[in-house]
Scaffold this active site. Structure first.
Site: not given
Lengths: 200, 200
Positions: B12-13
């Site tokens: 999710s980065s």
């Protein structure tokens, strides 16, 4: 001449120091002026997002190494300062007071303060150190000394910080050009592209 | 062949995604392999320094703009995802399970997950989405599905995260080469200099 680049910095910020050694040359390449703004990122500072980089992060071993390595990468002299961080209220007050009289003198003072802390290892929280730096620039010692305790100078810095917060500044270094914010020395390449090509 | 580059990332980065699109080419220029490691930077993650970049920072307007601008600067497709962030435990489990069988398939799966989230706007927290991505890679749907609920796979990811913490990893992307850590996509230039010249 096109709009200047606003450069916000805290005197105890290593990445602010690294940026201070690069921003003028970058701006000159594109015919831009740089407006320097000393701010103080302490407990009073409440950026719009309500978030600051935690101080603890800047105290980690990784951060120490990153600052040293980044300086070496950029070819900028750097020595990890102790104590760290230090209070920068006095330095910022003197800077803003000088800035209103003579921006060139203020810029020279800023370089002097940054280098005293990040190269020479002097404690820039100490009034005596700040007075020495001012003296080497040929400034009147008594006049500078008075600026520390002047309520007007204190209010001037407060207004500068309030304005920075209102403009969305939340760290050091922070650049604004034509309304676009760039945070950190790692954004200088994007800032330069912006100056070359306009918004992207 | 010299030591590989360890590449740690959370699915999710956004900065992890940007790095994932650059690291293989960088490594290839210097004859290095890249070992990909999916980790999960959630509440369970306790890096040595005890500090994480606060989630709120990544939710600010500045961060949204910075990700979009950085992607444009790098010429990498990017669309701000919603919801953000999402749970990446399932994606990371499948990745590590694949990685132990076939690193090339795992890398292809990682690219698929990153692009599904940051280009196509699909919710990579959903098992159905992950199974679709796996299916496009020709993986057996049932086999992948079983990996989600497998206790061994769960323990495998936990061990990977524990090891990352022990090695000083505290964010995404994080690179380690020859014991030197580099945090963030902004350190790829320094990582490349390291590969060229050795320690500096």
């Amino acid at each position: 001449m096109s709009a200047p680049i606003d450069f916000y910095f805290d005197f105890s910020s290593p990445y602010g120091y690294l940026a201070s050694e690069q921003i003028e040359a970058l701006a000159a390449r594109h015919g831009r002026a740089v407006m320097w703004h000393a701010i103080v990122l302490d407990a009073q500072f409440q950026p719009q997002g309500g978030v600051k980089i935690p101080l603890a992060l800047l105290r980690t071993e990784y951060a120490r190494r990153d600052c040293e390595r980044s300086a070496a990468f950029l070819g900028i002299p750097y020595k990890t300062p102790t104590p760290y961080p230090v209070h920068t209220e006095h330095a910022a007050r003197v800077f803003q007071w000088l800035s209103d009289r003579n921006p060139d003198e203020a810029r020279a003072f800023a370089h002097g303060v940054f280098r005293a802390y990040f190269v020479e290892g002097r404690n820039i929280a100490e009034v005596a150190v700040l007075l020495e730096i001012a003296a080497t620039l040929g400034l009147d010692r008594e006049e500078v000394s008075n600026a520390f305790s002047d309520l007007a100078t204190k209010a001037r810095l407060k207004a500068e910080i309030d304005l920075a917060e209102a403009r969305g500044v939340f760290g050091s270094p922070f650049f604004i050009v034509e309304g676009e914010g760039f945070w950190g020395p790692d954004r200088l390449a994007q800032l330069e592209r912006w100056l070359e090509t306009g918004p992207f």
